[in-house]
Write a protein that holds these residues in place. Structure first.
Motif, PDB file in Angstrom:
ATOM      1  N   GLY A  31       0.815  -1.206   0.000  1.00 38.62           N
ATOM      2  CA  GLY A  31       0.000   0.000   0.000  1.00 38.62           C
ATOM      3  C   GLY A  31       0.852   1.261   0.000  1.00 38.62           C
ATOM      4  O   GLY A  31       0.553   2.231  -0.703  1.00 38.62           O
ATOM      5  N   ILE A  32       1.929   1.245   0.773  1.00 40.51           N
ATOM      6  CA  ILE A  32       2.834   2.398   0.810  1.00 40.51           C
ATOM      7  C   ILE A  32       3.523   2.577  -0.542  1.00 40.51           C
ATOM      8  O   ILE A  32       3.650   3.702  -1.042  1.00 40.51           O
ATOM      9  CB  ILE A  32       3.858   2.242   1.951  1.00 40.51           C
ATOM     10  N   LEU A  33       3.941   1.464  -1.147  1.00 43.93           N
ATOM     11  CA  LEU A  33       4.548   1.552  -2.486  1.00 43.93           C
ATOM     12  C   LEU A  33       3.550   2.110  -3.497  1.00 43.93           C
ATOM     13  O   LEU A  33       3.909   2.949  -4.337  1.00 43.93           O
ATOM     14  CB  LEU A  33       5.056   0.180  -2.937  1.00 43.93           C
ATOM     15  N   LEU A  34       2.300   1.650  -3.423  1.00 42.64           N
ATOM     16  CA  LEU A  34       1.265   2.184  -4.317  1.00 42.64           C
ATOM     17  C   LEU A  34       1.060   3.682  -4.096  1.00 42.64           C
ATOM     18  O   LEU A  34       0.817   4.426  -5.049  1.00 42.64           O
ATOM     19  CB  LEU A  34      -0.060   1.449  -4.108  1.00 42.64           C
ATOM     20  N   PHE A  35       1.165   4.109  -2.840  1.00 46.39           N
ATOM     21  CA  PHE A  35       1.014   5.533  -2.530  1.00 46.39           C
ATOM     22  C   PHE A  35       2.069   6.344  -3.284  1.00 46.39           C
ATOM     23  O   PHE A  35       1.763   7.377  -3.881  1.00 46.39           O
ATOM     24  CB  PHE A  35       1.139   5.759  -1.022  1.00 46.39           C
ATOM     25  N   PHE A  36       3.302   5.870  -3.277  1.00 43.55           N
ATOM     26  CA  PHE A  36       4.372   6.598  -3.967  1.00 43.55           C
ATOM     27  C   PHE A  36       4.283   6.446  -5.478  1.00 43.55           C
ATOM     28  O   PHE A  36       4.566   7.390  -6.223  1.00 43.55           O
ATOM     29  CB  PHE A  36       5.740   6.161  -3.453  1.00 43.55           C
ATOM     30  N   ILE A  37       3.898   5.273  -5.951  1.00 42.11           N
ATOM     31  CA  ILE A  37       3.769   5.055  -7.399  1.00 42.11           C
ATOM     32  C   ILE A  37       2.625   5.879  -7.977  1.00 42.11           C
ATOM     33  O   ILE A  37       2.772   6.522  -9.018  1.00 42.11           O
ATOM     34  CB  ILE A  37       3.567   3.551  -7.704  1.00 42.11           C
ATOM     35  N   ASN A  38       1.466   5.858  -7.304  1.00 43.85           N
ATOM     36  CA  ASN A  38       0.292   6.571  -7.800  1.00 43.85           C
ATOM     37  C   ASN A  38       0.305   8.053  -7.447  1.00 43.85           C
ATOM     38  O   ASN A  38      -0.519   8.811  -7.945  1.00 43.85           O
ATOM     39  CB  ASN A  38      -0.991   5.932  -7.255  1.00 43.85           C
ATOM     40  N   GLY A  39       1.192   8.436  -6.547  1.00 43.02           N
ATOM     41  CA  GLY A  39       1.274   9.839  -6.172  1.00 43.02           C
ATOM     42  C   GLY A  39       0.166  10.294  -5.239  1.00 43.02           C
ATOM     43  O   GLY A  39      -0.133  11.481  -5.165  1.00 43.02           O
ATOM     44  N   GLY A  40      -0.448   9.383  -4.536  1.00 42.33           N
ATOM     45  CA  GLY A  40      -1.490   9.773  -3.595  1.00 42.33           C
ATOM     46  C   GLY A  40      -2.266   8.584  -3.095  1.00 42.33           C
ATOM     47  O   GLY A  40      -1.951   7.431  -3.378  1.00 42.33           O
ATOM     48  N   LEU A  62      -6.633  -0.845  -6.723  1.00 43.88           N
ATOM     49  CA  LEU A  62      -5.259  -0.541  -6.313  1.00 43.88           C
ATOM     50  C   LEU A  62      -5.114   0.873  -5.749  1.00 43.88           C
ATOM     51  O   LEU A  62      -4.148   1.586  -6.023  1.00 43.88           O
ATOM     52  CB  LEU A  62      -4.286  -0.755  -7.488  1.00 43.88           C
ATOM     53  N   LYS A  63      -6.066   1.268  -4.917  1.00 45.09           N
ATOM     54  CA  LYS A  63      -5.976   2.547  -4.208  1.00 45.09           C
ATOM     55  C   LYS A  63      -5.153   2.304  -2.943  1.00 45.09           C
ATOM     56  O   LYS A  63      -5.451   1.417  -2.149  1.00 45.09           O
ATOM     57  CB  LYS A  63      -7.365   3.073  -3.864  1.00 45.09           C
ATOM     58  N   ILE A  68      -3.558  -0.271   2.357  1.00 38.08           N
ATOM     59  CA  ILE A  68      -2.985  -0.107   3.696  1.00 38.08           C
ATOM     60  C   ILE A  68      -4.011  -0.501   4.757  1.00 38.08           C
ATOM     61  O   ILE A  68      -3.685  -1.192   5.733  1.00 38.08           O
ATOM     62  CB  ILE A  68      -2.495   1.337   3.902  1.00 38.08           C
ATOM     63  N   MET A  69      -5.255  -0.088   4.570  1.00 39.81           N
ATOM     64  CA  MET A  69      -6.298  -0.442   5.531  1.00 39.81           C
ATOM     65  C   MET A  69      -6.537  -1.949   5.574  1.00 39.81           C
ATOM     66  O   MET A  69      -6.793  -2.511   6.644  1.00 39.81           O
ATOM     67  CB  MET A  69      -7.591   0.297   5.213  1.00 39.81           C
TER      68      MET A  69
END
Length: 119
Positions: A31-40, A62-63, A68-69
């Motif tokens: 989830g943290i990697l997705l946050f950085f990849i998706n930019g939010g 893939l939000k 993360i939740m």
């Protein structure tokens, strides 16, 4: 319950705890990697999934906040599963007192999760 059977149950409980923590940590890191990849977060500012259905829908989309939740949810469920296995172990030992106590703990955990979820 024989000593070998009790040892086996203890190993299962230990494995449940290890696997639960590893799985939840892996999902949170994804989830943290997705946050950085998706930019939010994948949600509008200040928003996040507040229901299980929305969370699972967000995971399939893939939000990052939803993923993360899900990891946090898995982490919360890990000790609950341990309590369920403990009830089984005490029942196999024919230790009724501990079956009752552990069942009461499980009921309290479930009520706390339900009331916490419903606010």
């Amino acid at each position: 319950m024989k000593k070998d059977e009790m040892r086996e149950v203890e190993l299962v409980i230990g494995k449940i705890l290890r696997v639960g923590v590893v799985v939840s940590a892996t999902v949170i890191v994804l989830g943290i990697l997705l946050f950085f990849i998706n930019g939010g977060s994948g949600y509008a500012d200040g928003e996040w999934p507040r229901r299980f259905g929305v969370m699972f829908q967000g995971v399939f989309q893939l939000k990052s906040y939803a993923v993360i939740m899900l990891g946090i949810f898995c982490l919360i469920l890990t000790p609950v599963l341990r309590v369920v296995v403990s009830i089984y172990a005490f029942a196999k030992e024919h230790d009724r007192l501990y079956v009752y106590i552990t069942t009461a703990v499980l009921i309290i955990l479930v009520f706390a999760m339900v009331f916490g979820y419903n606010g």
